[in-house]
Write a protein that holds these residues in place. Structure first.
Motif, PDB file in Angstrom:
ATOM      1  N   TRP A   1       0.811  -1.302  -0.004  1.00 18.18           N
ATOM      2  CA  TRP A   1       0.001   0.070   0.003  1.00 18.18           C
ATOM      3  C   TRP A   1       0.940   1.217   0.053  1.00 18.18           C
ATOM      4  N   PHE A   2       1.829   1.277   0.844  1.00 11.02           N
ATOM      5  CA  PHE A   2       2.700   2.516   0.855  1.00 11.02           C
ATOM      6  C   PHE A   2       3.961   2.222   0.551  1.00 11.02           C
ATOM      7  N   SER A   3       4.350   1.289  -0.105  1.00  5.43           N
ATOM      8  CA  SER A   3       5.821   1.050  -0.578  1.00  5.43           C
ATOM      9  C   SER A   3       6.271   1.719  -1.643  1.00  5.43           C
ATOM     10  N   THR A   4       7.739   1.351  -1.892  1.00  3.97           N
ATOM     11  CA  THR A   4       8.374   2.041  -3.197  1.00  3.97           C
ATOM     12  C   THR A   4       8.017   1.134  -4.377  1.00  3.97           C
ATOM     13  N   ALA A   5       8.356   1.655  -5.437  1.00  8.48           N
ATOM     14  CA  ALA A   5       8.255   0.744  -6.651  1.00  8.48           C
ATOM     15  C   ALA A   5       9.151  -0.497  -6.623  1.00  8.48           C
ATOM     16  N   GLU A   6      10.174  -0.388  -5.883  1.00  4.92           N
ATOM     17  CA  GLU A   6      11.083  -1.551  -5.886  1.00  4.92           C
ATOM     18  C   GLU A   6      10.677  -2.606  -4.962  1.00  4.92           C
ATOM     19  N   VAL A   7      10.048  -2.321  -3.921  1.00  6.25           N
ATOM     20  CA  VAL A   7       9.431  -3.375  -3.205  1.00  6.25           C
ATOM     21  C   VAL A   7       8.440  -4.042  -3.960  1.00  6.25           C
ATOM     22  N   CYS A   8       7.323  -3.329  -4.431  1.00  8.52           N
ATOM     23  CA  CYS A   8       6.366  -3.956  -5.235  1.00  8.52           C
ATOM     24  C   CYS A   8       6.920  -4.741  -6.180  1.00  8.52           C
ATOM     25  N   ARG A   9       8.025  -4.213  -7.166  1.00 12.07           N
ATOM     26  CA  ARG A   9       8.352  -5.446  -8.059  1.00 12.07           C
ATOM     27  C   ARG A   9       8.861  -6.707  -7.492  1.00 12.07           C
ATOM     28  N   GLY A  10       9.260  -6.736  -6.263  1.00 16.46           N
ATOM     29  CA  GLY A  10       9.675  -8.089  -5.728  1.00 16.46           C
ATOM     30  C   GLY A  10       8.367  -8.664  -5.141  1.00 16.46           C
ATOM     31  N   SER A  11       7.202  -8.341  -5.178  1.00 15.01           N
ATOM     32  CA  SER A  11       6.126  -8.893  -4.629  1.00 15.01           C
ATOM     33  C   SER A  11       5.234  -9.400  -5.422  1.00 15.01           C
ATOM     34  N   GLU A  12       4.312 -10.388  -4.891  1.00 15.05           N
ATOM     35  CA  GLU A  12       3.193 -11.248  -5.706  1.00 15.05           C
ATOM     36  C   GLU A  12       2.035 -10.227  -5.989  1.00 15.05           C
ATOM     37  N   GLY A  13       1.850  -9.324  -4.980  1.00 14.76           N
ATOM     38  CA  GLY A  13       0.380  -8.918  -4.839  1.00 14.76           C
ATOM     39  C   GLY A  13       0.408  -7.661  -5.561  1.00 14.76           C
ATOM     40  N   ALA A  14      -0.664  -6.920  -5.570  1.00 16.35           N
ATOM     41  CA  ALA A  14      -1.051  -5.764  -6.014  1.00 16.35           C
ATOM     42  C   ALA A  14      -0.045  -4.616  -5.374  1.00 16.35           C
ATOM     43  N   CYS A  15       0.138  -3.922  -6.534  1.00 18.44           N
ATOM     44  CA  CYS A  15       1.116  -2.617  -5.986  1.00 18.44           C
ATOM     45  C   CYS A  15      -0.004  -1.192  -5.851  1.00 18.44           C
ATOM     46  N   TRP A  16      -0.883  -1.145  -4.746  1.00 19.05           N
ATOM     47  CA  TRP A  16      -1.635  -0.246  -4.503  1.00 19.05           C
ATOM     48  C   TRP A  16      -0.712   1.169  -4.238  1.00 19.05           C
ATOM     49  N   SER A  17       0.395   1.077  -4.028  1.00 20.57           N
ATOM     50  CA  SER A  17       1.350   2.207  -3.841  1.00 20.57           C
ATOM     51  C   SER A  17       1.352   3.097  -4.872  1.00 20.57           C
ATOM     52  N   ILE A  18       1.338   2.795  -6.101  1.00 20.24           N
ATOM     53  CA  ILE A  18       1.357   3.528  -7.110  1.00 20.24           C
ATOM     54  C   ILE A  18       0.105   4.651  -6.874  1.00 20.24           C
ATOM     55  N   ILE A  19      -0.773   4.391  -6.132  1.00 23.69           N
ATOM     56  CA  ILE A  19      -1.915   5.424  -6.142  1.00 23.69           C
ATOM     57  C   ILE A  19      -1.455   6.620  -4.933  1.00 23.69           C
ATOM     58  N   PRO A  20      -1.136   6.437  -3.775  1.00 26.04           N
ATOM     59  CA  PRO A  20      -0.561   7.433  -2.916  1.00 26.04           C
ATOM     60  C   PRO A  20       0.723   8.006  -3.593  1.00 26.04           C
ATOM     61  N   ALA A  21       1.694   7.290  -4.164  1.00 24.99           N
ATOM     62  CA  ALA A  21       2.833   7.822  -4.492  1.00 24.99           C
ATOM     63  C   ALA A  21       2.683   8.997  -5.741  1.00 24.99           C
ATOM     64  N   ASN A  22       1.504   8.744  -6.288  1.00 28.16           N
ATOM     65  CA  ASN A  22       1.326   9.528  -7.551  1.00 28.16           C
ATOM     66  C   ASN A  22      -0.127  10.485  -7.415  1.00 28.16           C
ATOM     67  N   ILE A  23      -0.618  10.249  -6.079  1.00 29.42           N
ATOM     68  CA  ILE A  23      -2.090  10.773  -6.009  1.00 29.42           C
ATOM     69  C   ILE A  23      -2.331  12.094  -6.562  1.00 29.42           C
ATOM     70  N   ARG A  24      -1.357  13.182  -6.153  1.00 31.92           N
ATOM     71  CA  ARG A  24      -1.412  14.481  -6.353  1.00 31.92           C
ATOM     72  C   ARG A  24      -1.531  14.762  -8.106  1.00 31.92           C
ATOM     73  N   PHE A  25      -0.523  14.080  -8.978  1.00 26.81           N
ATOM     74  CA  PHE A  25      -0.642  14.055 -10.211  1.00 26.81           C
ATOM     75  C   PHE A  25      -1.946  13.431 -10.749  1.00 26.81           C
ATOM     76  N   ILE A  26      -2.261  12.352 -10.370  1.00 24.47           N
ATOM     77  CA  ILE A  26      -3.313  11.953 -10.991  1.00 24.47           C
ATOM     78  C   ILE A  26      -4.587  12.704 -11.081  1.00 24.47           C
ATOM     79  N   LEU A  27      -4.795  13.172  -9.555  1.00 20.13           N
ATOM     80  CA  LEU A  27      -5.865  13.901  -9.301  1.00 20.13           C
ATOM     81  C   LEU A  27      -5.885  15.630  -9.882  1.00 20.13           C
ATOM     82  N   PHE A  28      -4.478  16.088  -9.829  1.00 17.72           N
ATOM     83  CA  PHE A  28      -4.596  17.553 -10.349  1.00 17.72           C
ATOM     84  C   PHE A  28      -3.608  17.987 -11.577  1.00 17.72           C
ATOM     85  N   GLY A  29      -3.004  16.729 -12.130  1.00 20.69           N
ATOM     86  CA  GLY A  29      -2.335  16.815 -13.289  1.00 20.69           C
ATOM     87  C   GLY A  29      -1.288  17.978 -12.914  1.00 20.69           C
TER      88      GLY A  29
END
Ligand SMILES: Nc1ncnc2c1ncn2[C@@H]1O[C@H](COP(=O)(O)OP(=O)(O)OP(=O)(O)O)[C@@H](O)[C@H]1O
Ligand SMILES: [Mg+2]
Lengths: 364, 256
Positions: free
Chosen positions: A64-92
């Motif tokens: 949920w709140f990991s870095t992209a590297e941690v995600c890549r080593g994991s089997e599960g979903a990488c929801w971290s992409i959302i909090p890490a980029n939320i401001r750009f996704i929401l406000f461009g």
């Protein structure tokens, strides 16, 4: 009068209970015949094969709140992409330090929408609230006043842009569509022909084409040196497009009205405008609530097409995040997130329409 | 004039309120009304009968311009019906109409149905319009239903509401187009009773109906229409006991 003779039932008789207990329900609904039993078993098998793995991916193994590297080593979903980029996704590309402004504007808009849901609140004061609200939203977004830094509309993007295009697009398209529908039914040949030409032309063209025309062809017709804001042009295209479809839906409702309603209204001396406003439209528009909302929902989703004229709406900002090599692998998560936002908006529209239908139901 | 219920002030006054002169109407090629002449006096009550398709509805719908006539003249309350939409709206406000299928507004409550015309056409304040509405609802014996919607009422009740709705506009003339023929037998009487009360108060009425009992007891004149013409018109007594034309005799023998 003798028609209303009171009748007192001797004793209260309860309606029969439809099903008895869980077992009864299961037997009646899932295993009522061998065909239904097979369907039930197949469905259960498919659910067994899909739900647990998805659950493991989305919840148990997820980050949920990991870095992209941690995600890549994991089997599960990488929801971290959302909090890490939320401001750009929401406000461009809205200036980073000023992003509270679109946030406040958005909250204001959503609050106003929610408050307006209740028909009891539909008073003059609400109209004033909207006018003030819109001015405040405009100031927050545009700035350049009261010490707010000025922000070019080219920097607007993300969720505020999507909401803005949708809310204003739909609220402007609806009355315009009603007027077009009335025009199409008009006894004046010129008005009628104009409306038919407009509706059929717009419906004969995809929204993408309209958007292109508004961004490429339309400026050619403007006098030298004059420009119209690109968001405004996209907004106009969306309104024009949606209105034509709404018009046809409303026309269906108007045709469903009996001649007797027109005659009753006219025979008491109401003029055309009053007859329509007080008698015909309230009924016709109510009949077409379900198809109208379908139209509005699809219009809301169609706002994502504005990417083709280089506007950064919610979907486009999300895609931009995915072009970052670090996060490139997690498109599913990002798209699920955006889908959820779209779903929420659409779901609220359709649940509101059901509620309106129920409120307006008068037993005939 | 035949002797009527003892009310002396419910008799025709002698001044015309509706004049129809040499009036013709076509639906496309079909000559639906042929040379109709009719003068209706204030407080006069006229019943129109005739076989289906003879043009009865079309005739009374011409009086408030729901249908347009193509030749001749129609003058209502001193105003001639022309294409002038303002005149038409003025006349419609003075001429109440009750339809076979009631045509109440299903999205409005009973009271709102009754106040719509007064508020928007007569520009009467809402409060006052509501008081008038309640007065007329009481008159048609239905005041307790005021807050309901038309869909929650029986046919007879709906038709009485429709009558009250017309009355709220304080019309000078009331037109009825087969007001009881969509009703179950047990509801016909409740509607006819209301119409009889209205007659006793001196309302000018033109009623298309096959209720011959109503015609006998209420009408000053009964008109018989066939093939778009008024074949004959007479006092109810003369009309029923001594019809002049073969077609009238045939018609009466069929329905009585
Ligand atoms: N809008 C219309 N267009 C074409 N023909 C019509 C129209 N309205 C009525 N007609 C025709 O005109 C004739 C007279 O119709 P009208 O409704 O006046 O008859 P009516 O005497 O009221 O009959 P009923 O007792 O069945 O109500 C009928 O033959 C009918 O088919
Ligand atoms: Mg008829």
């Amino acid at each position: 009068m003798n028609a209303e003779i009171e009748r007192q039932p001797e004793e209260e008789i309860k309606p029969p209970v439809a099903s008895v207990g869980v077992i009864g329900w299961i037997r009646a609904n899932l295993f009522s015949s061998w065909f239904n039993s097979i369907l039930t078993l197949i469905t259960l098998y498919v659910l067994w094969k899909t739900v647990p793995p998805f659950f493991r991916w989305a919840v148990i193994d997820s980050n949920w709140f990991s870095t992209a590297e941690v995600c890549r080593g994991s089997e599960g979903a990488c929801w971290s992409i959302i909090p890490a980029n939320i401001r750009f996704i929401l406000f461009g590309f809205f200036p980073y330090e000023s992003q509270w402004r679109p946030l406040v504007a958005m909250i204001l808009l959503v609050a106003l929408l929610f408050y307006s849901r209740d028909r009891k609140h539909w008073k003059k004061s609400l109209a004033y609230a909207w006018v003030i609200g819109l001015v405040v939203m405009g100031l927050l977004m545009k700035g350049g006043i009261l010490g707010l830094a000025s922000v070019e509309t080219t920097q607007w993007g993300g969720l505020p842009l999507t909401l803005m295009l949708s809310v204003f697009g739909l609220t402007a398209a609806y009355p315009l569509g009603v007027i077009l529908a009335l025009g199409r039914q008009s006894k004046m040949p010129a008005v009628k022909t104009l409306c038919i030409i407009y509706i059929e032309m717009i419906r004969g063209v995809p929204l993408i084409t309209l958007l292109f025309m508004s961004s490429v062809v339309f400026p050619l017709f403007l006098p030298e040196g004059m420009t119209v804001n690109v968001i405004l042009r996209a907004q106009a295209a969306i309104i024009m497009f949606t209105a034509a479809y709404i018009a046809e839906v409303v026309r269906g409702g108007l045709q469903g009205m009996s001649k007797g309603q027109y005659e009753a209204a006219e025979s008491m001396g109401l003029n055309y405008y009053q007859t329509m406003r007080l008698v015909i439209l309230p009924q016709a528009l109510k009949i077409v609530i379900p198809p109208t909302v379908s139209q509005l929902i699809s219009a809301l989703k169609d706002t994502s097409l504005v990417v083709i004229i280089a506007l950064y709406d919610l979907l486009k900002t999300t895609q931009s995040v995915l072009s970052d090599p670090a996060w490139m692998a997690f498109s599913s998560e990002a798209y699920i997130f955006v889908a959820l936002i779209y779903f929420l908006c659409c779901y609220f529209m359709s649940s509101y329409s059901r509620r309106l239908e129920k409120e307006l139901d008068t037993g005939l | 004039m035949p002797e009527k219920n003892d009310h002396t002030n419910s008799e025709p006054t002698g001044d015309a309120i509706i004049e129809i002169m040499d009036m013709h109407k076509w639906f496309g090629e079909f000559h639906v009304l042929q040379d109709v002449n009719l003068t209706v006096q204030k407080k006069e009550r006229i019943v129109i009968c005739g076989p289906s398709g003879s043009g009865k509805s079309t005739l009374i719908r011409c009086i408030n311009r729901l249908e347009e006539h193509q030749r001749g003249r129609i003058i209502v309350d001193g105003i001639e019906l022309t294409n002038d939409i303002k005149n038409i709206e003025k006349i419609r406000a003075e001429v109440g109409m009750v339809f076979q299928h009631f045509n109440l507004f299903p999205h409005l409550t009973i009271v709102e149905n009754l106040t719509l015309g007064p508020i928007w056409v007569r520009k009467i304040p809402k409060k006052e319009a509501e008081e008038t509405a309640m007065y007329y609802l009481e008159k048609v014996h239905i005041a307790e239903q005021a807050k309901k919607y038309p869909g929650q009422l029986s046919g007879g009740q709906q038709q009485r509401v429709a009558i009250a709705r017309s009355l709220c506009m304080a019309p000078k003339v009331m037109l009825f187009d087969e007001p009881t023929s969509a009703l179950d037998p047990e509801m016909i009487k409740e509607v006819l009773d209301v119409m009889i009360e209205l007659a006793q108060e001196g309302m000018t009425m033109i009623v298309v109906t096959h209720e011959m009992g109503f015609a006998k007891s209420v009408a000053h004149r009964v008109l018989f229409m066939d093939y778009g013409q008024i074949v004959e018109g007479n006092t109810p007594q003369e009309f029923f006991e001594n019809p002049q034309h073969e077609r009238t005799k045939l018609f009466l023998s069929q329905i009585l």
